[in-house]
Design an enzyme around this catalytic site. Structure first.
Site, PDB file in Angstrom:
ATOM      1  N   GLY A 103     -13.935   9.466   2.342  1.00  0.00           N
ATOM      2  CA  GLY A 103     -15.148   8.787   1.898  1.00  0.00           C
ATOM      3  C   GLY A 103     -15.317   8.633   0.404  1.00  0.00           C
ATOM      4  O   GLY A 103     -16.174   7.881  -0.045  1.00  0.00           O
ATOM      5  N   TYR A 156     -13.495   2.075   4.015  1.00  0.00           N
ATOM      6  CA  TYR A 156     -13.233   3.458   4.389  1.00  0.00           C
ATOM      7  C   TYR A 156     -11.930   3.905   3.772  1.00  0.00           C
ATOM      8  O   TYR A 156     -11.113   3.096   3.327  1.00  0.00           O
ATOM      9  CB  TYR A 156     -13.256   3.645   5.912  1.00  0.00           C
ATOM     10  CG  TYR A 156     -11.983   3.292   6.636  1.00  0.00           C
ATOM     11  CD1 TYR A 156     -11.025   4.260   6.934  1.00  0.00           C
ATOM     12  CD2 TYR A 156     -11.728   1.980   7.051  1.00  0.00           C
ATOM     13  CE1 TYR A 156      -9.857   3.935   7.613  1.00  0.00           C
ATOM     14  CE2 TYR A 156     -10.573   1.656   7.738  1.00  0.00           C
ATOM     15  CZ  TYR A 156      -9.637   2.640   8.004  1.00  0.00           C
ATOM     16  OH  TYR A 156      -8.483   2.320   8.670  1.00  0.00           O
ATOM     17  N   CYS A 157     -11.743   5.234   3.720  1.00  0.00           N
ATOM     18  CA  CYS A 157     -10.511   5.821   3.195  1.00  0.00           C
ATOM     19  C   CYS A 157     -10.190   7.045   4.045  1.00  0.00           C
ATOM     20  O   CYS A 157     -10.367   7.010   5.262  1.00  0.00           O
ATOM     21  CB  CYS A 157     -10.669   6.171   1.712  1.00  0.00           C
ATOM     22  SG  CYS A 157     -12.007   7.326   1.371  1.00  0.00           S
ATOM     23  N   ARG A 158      -9.785   8.130   3.460  1.00  0.00           N
ATOM     24  CA  ARG A 158      -9.503   9.344   4.222  1.00  0.00           C
ATOM     25  C   ARG A 158     -10.772  10.156   4.436  1.00  0.00           C
ATOM     26  O   ARG A 158     -11.060  10.582   5.545  1.00  0.00           O
ATOM     27  CB  ARG A 158      -8.457  10.197   3.493  1.00  0.00           C
ATOM     28  CG  ARG A 158      -8.122  11.483   4.219  1.00  0.00           C
ATOM     29  CD  ARG A 158      -7.091  12.327   3.459  1.00  0.00           C
ATOM     30  NE  ARG A 158      -6.911  13.596   4.108  1.00  0.00           N
ATOM     31  CZ  ARG A 158      -7.632  14.681   3.845  1.00  0.00           C
ATOM     32  NH1 ARG A 158      -8.587  14.630   2.941  1.00  0.00           N
ATOM     33  NH2 ARG A 158      -7.401  15.813   4.480  1.00  0.00           N
ATOM     34  N   TRP A 171     -11.655   8.091   7.676  1.00  0.00           N
ATOM     35  CA  TRP A 171     -10.591   8.341   8.639  1.00  0.00           C
ATOM     36  C   TRP A 171     -10.723   9.709   9.312  1.00  0.00           C
ATOM     37  O   TRP A 171     -10.523   9.849  10.510  1.00  0.00           O
ATOM     38  CB  TRP A 171      -9.233   8.201   7.958  1.00  0.00           C
ATOM     39  CG  TRP A 171      -8.074   8.478   8.866  1.00  0.00           C
ATOM     40  CD1 TRP A 171      -7.171   9.487   8.758  1.00  0.00           C
ATOM     41  CD2 TRP A 171      -7.691   7.730  10.025  1.00  0.00           C
ATOM     42  NE1 TRP A 171      -6.249   9.421   9.771  1.00  0.00           N
ATOM     43  CE2 TRP A 171      -6.552   8.347  10.566  1.00  0.00           C
ATOM     44  CE3 TRP A 171      -8.204   6.608  10.665  1.00  0.00           C
ATOM     45  CZ2 TRP A 171      -5.908   7.887  11.707  1.00  0.00           C
ATOM     46  CZ3 TRP A 171      -7.561   6.145  11.806  1.00  0.00           C
ATOM     47  CH2 TRP A 171      -6.437   6.774  12.313  1.00  0.00           C
TER      48      TRP A 171
END
Length: 181
Positions: free
Chosen positions: A142, A138-140, A167
């Site tokens: 996607g 995951y990131c901020r 996130w």
């Protein structure tokens, strides 16, 4: 490439000297149908189209997507040998992260996958995932997590998933649920 020779005649500065002949050779690129596009102005003057040199991503594969509910269950009771990997940069992670997640910034990701296990543990503080480990990225929002999933697949990892909401989805949903995990 072919060369075309052109002759130039220069008049001598003195009437007693004969003109000087200079041969100029210049390269000429062969134009093929794949390199020509026609001007939209209607003129029949072809212009060269630059050829793409970049490698296109594989459109036939994308990582399976996990939902908020699946991630939430994994956080409550993490199965052994599974990883939730945050690929945001360290300054972003300082603002908050999904519980039990580990961080490998995307800017270091491919290099990290290639590190020997002892060096990986020293640098990131956890054991290097095996190629068949269950890994969720995951990131901020996607996008970087999808890139990380592609990179992991290209480096031999087989059990890869992407939390596409990432996130932003996690924060929104946990606030809606009054932070009840």
């Amino acid at each position: 490439m072919q060369r075309i020779s052109r002759s130039l005649f220069l008049a001598a500065s003195s009437p007693l000297k004969a003109p000087t002949r200079i041969i100029v050779s210049s390269p000429v690129k062969r134009i093929t149908p794949s390199t020509i596009r026609w001007n939209s102005s209607g003129a029949n003057k072809p212009t060269e189209t630059p050829q793409k040199q970049s490698k296109a991503p594989n459109p036939d594969w994308s990582a399976p997507v996990m939902t908020y509910e699946e991630i939430k269950a994994r956080v409550r009771a993490p199965p052994p040998g599974t990883f939730v990997v945050d690929v945001r940069e360290r300054d972003e992670v300082a603002q908050g992260a999904i519980p039990t997640a580990v961080n490998i910034p995307l800017s270091e990701f491919v290099e990290a996958l290639r590190l020997p296990s002892p060096q990986f543990r020293d640098k990131y503080g956890f054991a290097k995932p095996a190629r068949d480990s269950d890994i969720v990225f995951y990131c901020r929002s996607g996008k970087r997590s999808a890139t990380a999933a592609d990179s992991a697949k290209d480096n031999g990892f087989t059990n890869i998933k992407n939390y596409s909401g990432s996130w932003l989805d996690w924060v929104k949903r946990t606030q809606e649920n009054d932070y009840n995990l």
